[in-house]
Write an enzyme that holds these catalytic residues in place. Structure first.
Site, mmCIF file in Angstrom:
data_model
loop_
_atom_site.group_PDB
_atom_site.id
_atom_site.type_symbol
_atom_site.label_atom_id
_atom_site.label_comp_id
_atom_site.label_asym_id
_atom_site.label_seq_id
_atom_site.Cartn_x
_atom_site.Cartn_y
_atom_site.Cartn_z
ATOM 1 N N ASP A 1 0.808 -1.229 0.000
ATOM 2 C CA ASP A 1 0.000 0.000 0.000
ATOM 3 C C ASP A 1 0.843 1.282 0.000
ATOM 4 O O ASP A 1 0.328 2.353 -0.315
ATOM 5 C CB ASP A 1 -0.919 0.028 1.234
ATOM 6 C CG ASP A 1 -1.829 -1.185 1.325
ATOM 7 O OD1 ASP A 1 -2.085 -1.799 0.267
ATOM 8 O OD2 ASP A 1 -2.276 -1.514 2.441
ATOM 9 N N GLU B 1 -9.688 0.463 -3.818
ATOM 10 C CA GLU B 1 -10.701 -0.239 -3.011
ATOM 11 C C GLU B 1 -11.261 0.631 -1.871
ATOM 12 O O GLU B 1 -12.393 0.439 -1.439
ATOM 13 C CB GLU B 1 -10.110 -1.519 -2.418
ATOM 14 C CG GLU B 1 -8.916 -1.249 -1.488
ATOM 15 C CD GLU B 1 -8.323 -2.481 -0.843
ATOM 16 O OE1 GLU B 1 -8.797 -3.591 -1.093
ATOM 17 O OE2 GLU B 1 -7.343 -2.309 -0.076
ATOM 18 N N ARG C 1 -18.022 -2.834 -17.353
ATOM 19 C CA ARG C 1 -17.752 -4.020 -16.530
ATOM 20 C C ARG C 1 -16.696 -3.688 -15.476
ATOM 21 O O ARG C 1 -15.869 -2.801 -15.678
ATOM 22 C CB ARG C 1 -17.201 -5.162 -17.388
ATOM 23 C CG ARG C 1 -18.083 -5.596 -18.519
ATOM 24 C CD ARG C 1 -19.210 -6.507 -18.045
ATOM 25 N NE ARG C 1 -20.015 -6.914 -19.181
ATOM 26 C CZ ARG C 1 -19.783 -8.002 -19.911
ATOM 27 N NH1 ARG C 1 -18.746 -8.779 -19.638
ATOM 28 N NH2 ARG C 1 -20.565 -8.313 -20.929
HETATM 29 O O1 F6P Z 1 -2.350 -4.024 3.343
HETATM 30 C C1 F6P Z 1 -2.233 -4.805 2.205
HETATM 31 C C2 F6P Z 1 -3.577 -5.215 1.693
HETATM 32 O O2 F6P Z 1 -3.367 -6.002 0.538
HETATM 33 C C3 F6P Z 1 -4.546 -4.078 1.417
HETATM 34 O O3 F6P Z 1 -4.290 -3.423 0.200
HETATM 35 C C4 F6P Z 1 -5.865 -4.806 1.453
HETATM 36 O O4 F6P Z 1 -6.933 -3.956 1.790
HETATM 37 C C5 F6P Z 1 -5.633 -5.820 2.532
HETATM 38 O O5 F6P Z 1 -4.254 -6.009 2.635
HETATM 39 C C6 F6P Z 1 -6.315 -7.137 2.284
HETATM 40 O O6 F6P Z 1 -6.041 -7.959 3.349
HETATM 41 P P1 F6P Z 1 -6.398 -9.516 3.412
HETATM 42 O O7 F6P Z 1 -5.450 -10.228 2.506
HETATM 43 O O8 F6P Z 1 -6.185 -9.872 4.838
HETATM 44 O O9 F6P Z 1 -7.823 -9.640 2.965
#
Ligand code: F6P
Length: 342
Positions: free
Chosen positions: A128, A223, A266
């Protein structure tokens, strides 16, 4: 010295390269021993360890994930969690711990150092790129390259079908992956958590693009991005650090774009593909530099420090600086991305 090492939080390309570098530097240059705790902070709590040798960590530079495995364990939410960590340090005769992780793992390390005198050095990692006090974390460049490659592929299919394709990417509450990946892939609009989504603006920008003869568009959405006036979701399951599981904005947005533009739209969710596979050269080198410096800091007994990239130099900073707040997207970079919208 005897040194422990753990990897916590989401996995990310480059973790194994750090493990390799810590072991190589500690064993070959300092004559020390290194052991790995398994599955993040769960390792020292449950006393799950594995020896790390030059042999067992050789050839790891290109391997994604983490050989130590990981978890999102919060010791401060577990009965006698911090005390059990200190007991494992003692029973394994460890002088120091290197904790690799993002805001949660490093946040725990900081608290353990402050409240329990744990001799700890942190290595910041996250795709991130949202940790403060370091210009970049390893794993981010790999994730961005995966996003870029995905967008390249989406371009050809979007163009063939006259479609709008909405690509949802990770990044939690920061728009770094979306912005870097979107700029590199030539996205026609990028939406980030730092700016509430103005649907009218997105629709106008797509229509403007189509009006000048482009019959397809690529929209990248982080997201964590939210529509203006979107209510916070209720009754969502939280992890032990209080984080909600993000995702779904791409699908919502795709439906709205289709409704307001009339263009077939989509959604694609890149998800964990962004965290998998081999690290890029940039991430391998950064992870290696971080690992060597972390081992040096331990041997210099500079505890409560975090390695960091500042410009082209690797340095060390107080762990507190890395975890006190989230490093959100640089808005000057977003302004560069905006030049290519519509
Ligand atoms: O912090 C890294 C990350 O990949 C984020 O981008 C994402 O929101 C989260 O981890 C997803 O976590 P998990 O793999 O526990 O669902």
């Amino acid at each position: 010295m005897r040194i422990g090492i753990l990897t916590g939080g989401g996995d990310c390309p480059g973790l194994n390269a750090v493990i390799r570098a810590v072991v190589r530097r500690s064993v070959s240059n300092y004559g020390s021993e290194v052991v790995g705790f398994l599955e993040g902070w769960r390792g020292p709590i449950e006393n799950m360890v594995m020896p790390l040798t030059l042999q067992s960590t050789g050839g790891l530079i290109q391997r994604g994930g983490t050989i130590l495995r990981t978890s999102r364990t919060n010791p401060f939410k577990i009965e006698r969690g911090p005390e059990r960590i200190m007991e494992s340090m003692k029973s394994n005769r460890l002088d120091a711990l290197i904790a690799m992780g993002g805001e949660d793992t490093c946040g725990v390390a900081h608290k353990m150092h402050q409240q329990h005198n744990l001799n700890v050095v942190c290595v910041p990692k996250t795709i991130d790129n949202d940790l403060n006090a370091t210009d970049f974390t390893f794993g981010f460049d790999t994730a961005v390259n995966i996003v870029m490659e995905a967008i390249d592929r989406l371009h050809t299919t979007a163009e063939s079908h006259n479609r709008v394709l909405v690509c949802e990417v990770m990044g939690r509450h920061a728009g770094w992956i979306a912005c870097y990946g979107g700029i590199a892939g030539g996205a026609d609009h990028i939406l980030v958590p730092e700016i509430p989504i103005d649907l009218t603006n997105v629709v106008e920008s797509i229509k403007k693009r189509h009006a000048r003869g482009k019959d397809y568009s690529i929209v990248v959405v982080a997201e964590g991005a939210k529509l203006e006036h979107q209510e916070a979701l209720k009754d969502q399951e939280l992890d032990s650090f209080g984080h909600v599981r993000l995702g779904g904005i791409g699908e919502t947005l795709a439906k709205l774009i289709e409704k307001h533009t009339g263009y077939e739209t989509r959604a694609i969710v890149l998800g964990h593909i962004q965290r998998g596979g081999s690290p890029t050269a940039f991430d391998r080198v950064l992870a290696t530099r971080f690992g060597v410096l972390a081992a040096d800091l331990v041997h210099e007994k500079k505890f409560g420090r975090m390695v960091s990239l500042q410009g082209s130099f690797v340095k060390d900073v107080p762990v507190a600086d890395g975890v006190d707040s989230l490093k959100t997207l640089d808005m000057d970079l977003y302004k560069v991305a905006e030049v290519f919208f519509g």
